[in-house]
Design an enzyme around this catalytic site. Structure first.
Site, PDB file in Angstrom:
ATOM      1  N   HIS A 101       0.836  -1.210   0.000  1.00 36.62           N
ATOM      2  CA  HIS A 101       0.000   0.000   0.000  1.00 36.62           C
ATOM      3  C   HIS A 101       0.870   1.259   0.000  1.00 36.62           C
ATOM      4  O   HIS A 101       0.601   2.219  -0.729  1.00 36.62           O
ATOM      5  CB  HIS A 101      -0.900   0.049   1.248  1.00 36.62           C
ATOM      6  CG  HIS A 101      -1.920  -1.042   1.356  1.00 36.62           C
ATOM      7  ND1 HIS A 101      -2.096  -1.775   2.510  1.00 36.62           N
ATOM      8  CD2 HIS A 101      -2.833  -1.503   0.464  1.00 36.62           C
ATOM      9  CE1 HIS A 101      -3.084  -2.648   2.330  1.00 36.62           C
ATOM     10  NE2 HIS A 101      -3.538  -2.510   1.095  1.00 36.62           N
TER      11      HIS A 101
ATOM     12  N   LYS B 289     -16.348  -7.253  10.338  1.00 37.71           N
ATOM     13  CA  LYS B 289     -16.967  -7.191  11.674  1.00 37.71           C
ATOM     14  C   LYS B 289     -15.909  -7.244  12.772  1.00 37.71           C
ATOM     15  O   LYS B 289     -16.033  -6.599  13.790  1.00 37.71           O
ATOM     16  CB  LYS B 289     -17.964  -8.334  11.829  1.00 37.71           C
ATOM     17  CG  LYS B 289     -19.227  -8.092  11.033  1.00 37.71           C
ATOM     18  CD  LYS B 289     -20.330  -9.090  11.363  1.00 37.71           C
ATOM     19  CE  LYS B 289     -21.468  -8.964  10.381  1.00 37.71           C
ATOM     20  NZ  LYS B 289     -21.288  -9.816   9.181  1.00 37.71           N
TER      21      LYS B 289
ATOM     22  N   ARG C  43      -1.730  -6.171  -8.197  1.00 32.73           N
ATOM     23  CA  ARG C  43      -0.517  -6.960  -7.925  1.00 32.73           C
ATOM     24  C   ARG C  43      -0.324  -8.065  -8.942  1.00 32.73           C
ATOM     25  O   ARG C  43       0.782  -8.364  -9.356  1.00 32.73           O
ATOM     26  CB  ARG C  43      -0.620  -7.603  -6.531  1.00 32.73           C
ATOM     27  CG  ARG C  43      -0.551  -6.607  -5.403  1.00 32.73           C
ATOM     28  CD  ARG C  43      -1.008  -7.233  -4.122  1.00 32.73           C
ATOM     29  NE  ARG C  43      -2.396  -7.663  -4.247  1.00 32.73           N
ATOM     30  CZ  ARG C  43      -3.160  -8.040  -3.244  1.00 32.73           C
ATOM     31  NH1 ARG C  43      -2.665  -8.096  -2.030  1.00 32.73           N
ATOM     32  NH2 ARG C  43      -4.411  -8.396  -3.421  1.00 32.73           N
TER      33      ARG C  43
ATOM     34  N   SER D 231      -2.898  -7.757   3.081  1.00 31.29           N
ATOM     35  CA  SER D 231      -3.253  -7.596   4.504  1.00 31.29           C
ATOM     36  C   SER D 231      -3.689  -8.937   5.092  1.00 31.29           C
ATOM     37  O   SER D 231      -3.354  -9.268   6.230  1.00 31.29           O
ATOM     38  CB  SER D 231      -4.382  -6.582   4.655  1.00 31.29           C
ATOM     39  OG  SER D 231      -3.981  -5.330   4.173  1.00 31.29           O
TER      40      SER D 231
END
Ligand code: PNS
Length: 169
Positions: free
Chosen positions: A18, A42, A91, A129
């Site tokens: 990022h 969540k 990517r 991530s």
């Protein structure tokens, strides 16, 4: 008119992939707003406030990089910010289908906003991530793949979860 770009995502956590894209965007646009989606997961690893703090401390030396949060339609947020560009990183080919669908849907909703894809440096093409979280949860080392601020926070998160595993109720 300043050229304003929005770089949206979950950034849970921010990775060096990022960071690479943001720095490339900062060279192309007058302002780049890193926009954290607030209602994505969540049970995120980091709260939205932590993610914003990480972005701000990572880019203290880049005055045209801003951090913000958004909810609802990205294209509405882009309009509110007077952004003419949405930046996304690509990517690998596997990213393409999802990204193309989002870009074309956003174009359908607002033709005036252009999606610009950028490729990160090769050494980050496998970094996501999701994988960072998985590797850290299993005790692996992600040095060099995330900014220092993320690394420090991940270390304390890992410590907390190993404490939870070993401590008796
Ligand atoms: O980093 P991510 O999780 O791949 O980012 C996805 C994101 C935040 C760019 C996407 O989920 C998004 O734009 N959500 C906002 C809701 C929206 O506008 N949906 C329609 C876009 S096609």
């Amino acid at each position: 008119m300043p050229r304003i770009a929005v770089y949206p995502g979950s950034f849970d956590p921010l990775t060096n992939g990022h960071v690479d894209i943001i720095l490339r965007g900062a060279k192309l646009f007058d302002r780049i707003i890193v926009a954290v989606l607030t209602n994505a997961e969540k049970t995120p690893l980091f709260s939205v406030d932590e993610r914003l703090a990480i972005i701000r401390e990572t880019f203290t030396d880049s005055p045209n990089v801003e951090a913000d949060e958004f909810s609802g339609l990205l294209i509405d947020y882009a309009r509110d910010k007077h952004a003419s560009v949405i930046v996304r990183g690509l990517r690998a080919v596997s990213d393409f289908e999802y990204e193309m669908q989002m870009a074309l849907m956003n174009r359908h909703l607002q033709p005036a906003v252009e999606t610009v894809f950028m490729m990160p440096a090769e050494q980050y093409t496998y970094v996501s991530s999701r994988l960072i979280k998985e590797v850290v949860a299993l005790g692996g080392d992600v040095t060099g793949l995330v900014p220092d601020g993320v690394q420090a926070r991940l270390a304390s998160t890992a410590r907390l979860s190993s404490q939870k595993r070993t401590s008796k109720p």
